[in-house]
Design an enzyme around this catalytic site. Sequence first.
Site, PDB file in Angstrom:
ATOM      1  N   LYS A 181       0.846  -1.204   0.000  1.00 11.94           N
ATOM      2  CA  LYS A 181       0.000   0.000   0.000  1.00 11.94           C
ATOM      3  C   LYS A 181       0.877   1.248   0.000  1.00 11.94           C
ATOM      4  O   LYS A 181       1.591   1.512   0.962  1.00 11.94           O
ATOM      5  CB  LYS A 181      -0.899   0.038   1.239  1.00 11.94           C
ATOM      6  CG  LYS A 181      -1.952   1.141   1.098  1.00 11.94           C
ATOM      7  CD  LYS A 181      -2.666   1.454   2.380  1.00 11.94           C
ATOM      8  CE  LYS A 181      -2.176   2.704   3.044  1.00 11.94           C
ATOM      9  NZ  LYS A 181      -2.208   3.927   2.228  1.00 11.94           N
ATOM     10  N   GLU A 256       9.523   0.979  10.846  1.00  9.97           N
ATOM     11  CA  GLU A 256      10.493   2.074  10.651  1.00  9.97           C
ATOM     12  C   GLU A 256       9.736   3.362  10.898  1.00  9.97           C
ATOM     13  O   GLU A 256       8.886   3.751  10.096  1.00  9.97           O
ATOM     14  CB  GLU A 256      11.022   2.064   9.205  1.00  9.97           C
ATOM     15  CG  GLU A 256      11.725   0.803   8.781  1.00  9.97           C
ATOM     16  CD  GLU A 256      13.113   0.667   9.384  1.00  9.97           C
ATOM     17  OE1 GLU A 256      13.612   1.636   9.991  1.00  9.97           O
ATOM     18  OE2 GLU A 256      13.678  -0.429   9.277  1.00  9.97           O
ATOM     19  N   CYS A 290      13.031  11.017   7.678  1.00 10.11           N
ATOM     20  CA  CYS A 290      12.915  10.467   9.043  1.00 10.11           C
ATOM     21  C   CYS A 290      14.189  10.649   9.831  1.00 10.11           C
ATOM     22  O   CYS A 290      14.159  10.878  11.032  1.00 10.11           O
ATOM     23  CB  CYS A 290      12.540   8.997   8.974  1.00 10.11           C
ATOM     24  SG  CYS A 290      13.627   8.074   7.884  1.00 10.11           S
ATOM     25  N   GLU A 391       8.682  15.268  16.510  1.00 10.13           N
ATOM     26  CA  GLU A 391       9.087  15.281  15.105  1.00 10.13           C
ATOM     27  C   GLU A 391       8.201  16.259  14.332  1.00 10.13           C
ATOM     28  O   GLU A 391       6.984  16.106  14.305  1.00 10.13           O
ATOM     29  CB  GLU A 391       8.931  13.877  14.514  1.00 10.13           C
ATOM     30  CG  GLU A 391       9.412  13.787  13.087  1.00 10.13           C
ATOM     31  CD  GLU A 391       9.140  12.425  12.460  1.00 10.13           C
ATOM     32  OE1 GLU A 391       7.995  11.952  12.529  1.00 10.13           O
ATOM     33  OE2 GLU A 391      10.081  11.844  11.887  1.00 10.13           O
TER      34      GLU A 391
HETATM   35  P1  NAD Z   1       1.743   7.925   8.372  1.00  7.43           P
HETATM   36  O1  NAD Z   1       2.048   7.118   9.566  1.00  7.43           O
HETATM   37  O2  NAD Z   1       0.665   8.932   8.454  1.00  7.43           O
HETATM   38  O3  NAD Z   1       1.368   7.002   7.128  1.00  7.43           O
HETATM   39  C1  NAD Z   1       2.232   6.001   6.651  1.00  7.43           C
HETATM   40  C2  NAD Z   1       1.421   4.960   5.918  1.00  7.43           C
HETATM   41  O4  NAD Z   1       0.568   4.323   6.856  1.00  7.43           O
HETATM   42  C3  NAD Z   1       0.519   5.522   4.827  1.00  7.43           C
HETATM   43  O5  NAD Z   1       0.493   4.631   3.727  1.00  7.43           O
HETATM   44  C4  NAD Z   1      -0.838   5.552   5.498  1.00  7.43           C
HETATM   45  O6  NAD Z   1      -1.912   5.465   4.607  1.00  7.43           O
HETATM   46  C5  NAD Z   1      -0.773   4.317   6.378  1.00  7.43           C
HETATM   47  N1  NAD Z   1      -1.683   4.318   7.527  1.00  7.43           N
HETATM   48  C6  NAD Z   1      -2.185   5.381   8.196  1.00  7.43           C
HETATM   49  N2  NAD Z   1      -3.018   4.969   9.173  1.00  7.43           N
HETATM   50  C7  NAD Z   1      -3.034   3.616   9.138  1.00  7.43           C
HETATM   51  C8  NAD Z   1      -3.703   2.613   9.894  1.00  7.43           C
HETATM   52  N3  NAD Z   1      -4.529   2.923  10.878  1.00  7.43           N
HETATM   53  N4  NAD Z   1      -3.483   1.320   9.586  1.00  7.43           N
HETATM   54  C9  NAD Z   1      -2.631   0.983   8.594  1.00  7.43           C
HETATM   55  N5  NAD Z   1      -1.985   1.890   7.830  1.00  7.43           N
HETATM   56  C10 NAD Z   1      -2.182   3.197   8.097  1.00  7.43           C
HETATM   57  O7  NAD Z   1       3.124   8.604   7.960  1.00  7.43           O
HETATM   58  P2  NAD Z   1       3.385   9.661   6.808  1.00  7.43           P
HETATM   59  O8  NAD Z   1       2.853  10.976   7.264  1.00  7.43           O
HETATM   60  O9  NAD Z   1       2.934   9.100   5.507  1.00  7.43           O
HETATM   61  O10 NAD Z   1       4.987   9.677   6.790  1.00  7.43           O
HETATM   62  C11 NAD Z   1       5.748  10.437   7.648  1.00  7.43           C
HETATM   63  C12 NAD Z   1       6.315   9.602   8.772  1.00  7.43           C
HETATM   64  O11 NAD Z   1       7.054   8.501   8.257  1.00  7.43           O
HETATM   65  C13 NAD Z   1       7.280  10.369   9.641  1.00  7.43           C
HETATM   66  O12 NAD Z   1       7.009  10.145  10.998  1.00  7.43           O
HETATM   67  C14 NAD Z   1       8.632   9.775   9.277  1.00  7.43           C
HETATM   68  O13 NAD Z   1       9.606   9.872  10.296  1.00  7.43           O
HETATM   69  C15 NAD Z   1       8.271   8.367   8.982  1.00  7.43           C
HETATM   70  N6  NAD Z   1       9.315   7.726   8.164  1.00  7.43           N
HETATM   71  C16 NAD Z   1      10.184   6.857   8.766  1.00  7.43           C
HETATM   72  C17 NAD Z   1      11.204   6.264   8.019  1.00  7.43           C
HETATM   73  C18 NAD Z   1      12.191   5.310   8.657  1.00  7.43           C
HETATM   74  O14 NAD Z   1      12.913   4.657   7.914  1.00  7.43           O
HETATM   75  N7  NAD Z   1      12.269   5.202   9.980  1.00  7.43           N
HETATM   76  C19 NAD Z   1      11.332   6.562   6.662  1.00  7.43           C
HETATM   77  C20 NAD Z   1      10.429   7.439   6.088  1.00  7.43           C
HETATM   78  C21 NAD Z   1       9.419   8.024   6.848  1.00  7.43           C
END
Ligand code: NAD
Length: 497
Positions: A181, A256, A290, A391
């Site tokens: 997804k 992650e 991140c 963050e």
């Molecule tokens: P998010 O958590 O809002 O969404 C990430 C994904 O999860 C999306 O595809 C979203 O649709 C899905 N999602 C949301 N709610 C869900 C649920 N209840 N059940 C299942 N899936 C769900 O994050 P974002 O705003 O898209 O991305 C930013 C975040 O990602 C930041 O916190 C960043 O630090 C983190 N990030 C971490 C890494 C790493 O390697 N540690 C890398 C990139 C981004």
Amino acid sequence: MVEIKNCVANLKMFIDGEWKESETLEIRPVINPANGEVISYAPEGTAADARAAIFAARRAFEEGVWSGISAQERASYLFKIAHKIEEYADELTQLETMDNGKPLREAGFDVGDAAACFRYYAGLITKPDGFTYHVADPMQAMVVREPVGVCGLIVPWNYPLLMSVWKIAPALAAGNTIVFKPSEVTPVTPKKLFEIFEEVGLPNGVANMVMGAGPVVGHEIASHPEVDMISFTGGTKTGKHIMKTAADTMKKVSLELGGKSPNIIFADADFETAVDYALFGIFAGSGQVCSAGSRILVEESIYDKFVERFVERAKYIKVGPGNDPASEMGPLVSQQHMEKVLHYIEVGKQEGATIACGGNRIVSNGLEKGYFVEPTVFINVKQEMKIVQEEIFGPVVVIQKFKDESEAVKLANNTIYGLAGAVFSNDGAKALRVIKKLRAGITWVNSYHPTYNEAPWGGYKQSGIGRSLGTFGLEEFQEIKQININLQVEPIGWFSN
Ligand code: NAD
């Protein structure tokens, strides 16, 4: 300005080898963050769409069309995918810039890394794994690695292509089938990636993609009993929710998550190098990284000089649309995210921190329709402030002062996160001492940000569980089995009758 497409055909999902609309035919606009224009429409997938993908992946797994072929054969598909990514590099780069907003230069690096990641796992999976161990005759014992099964892969919007590849390449290499997804905000390059999967002829059901909202499609993937593992990259709050959801069916979970990473600058560092990397550490990707170095900790004897030079250079960062080769920093990914970042800037002001530069949305020079925010620097901050602890995921940095090595370590480790960190010093022993005390999984000395397919990527504390990339990233997608073989087939005779 590089002329790039301003729209792409409406997107579709990829389930069991076919391109599909949502079962409700509902769609969602995909927005170019540089100008707020609609570039495409994506299907708004439902739980039923997710289930169709899960069942296809389950069937493909059980039939062994992927897990049952040799590692060499799987590798040959992955090499072809890497090759195709390079063949379509220009298109992928432009699509990524259009959808995520990042400058073409950054998007181009992501595309190159994506191809290299497929190639790395294609090579790795053909190497020997497992082992035997010595036990008493007549037994022969061995340990083998096997695929986990159906893997649910859920990714964010900040590296739409690369984050997808970091999961898909090792998951497929290991012989799993996948239900993937993309973020609902950035589905464009993931869709192109799945076109490549179709082009190289991955067997039906091996790689499936469902688009749509996290709480709907993502939730179905995280909760469904036919999914054996969830590999998630995204926010810490979502990660906790997914972990709880996946617990009901005892899925293997790999997370992650977010970060608030410290970048520690000692007085004996090469000054201009430290300033330069500190700028790159926070403002690359508009801070939507991140591992961004969002807390700069500077030794007090050079603090004022450092702030002065850092601010002087931050003000000159050229902010603009990603398709303008002069742009050094692009927009934030969406209006909603821009509002979140601007809210944090207000919170910082209310908490009593001082803005040394930036702090505003950019609404001039043709940028008014996009989601551009100035590179923003806060000073006079206190450790307990939200802008120091949470963050922000935007071009906003705090610069703090420390007295000595032990205070630097204490401040650096004082958040719930533990993703990344860096030290700048010309005293090698001191730099390594400090790095060893950082509670973080990804670290640099006199550098910031380089990432390697060979090295494990992941965090301590609330920055996640498990590791991506390297051999560790492959092992996440494998089960381990012991096999004990009796070489003398006769009854054990334990019971007398
Ligand atoms: P998010 O958590 O809002 O969404 C990430 C994904 O999860 C999306 O595809 C979203 O649709 C899905 N999602 C949301 N709610 C869900 C649920 N209840 N059940 C299942 N899936 C769900 O994050 P974002 O705003 O898209 O991305 C930013 C975040 O990602 C930041 O916190 C960043 O630090 C983190 N990030 C971490 C890494 C790493 O390697 N540690 C890398 C990139 C981004």
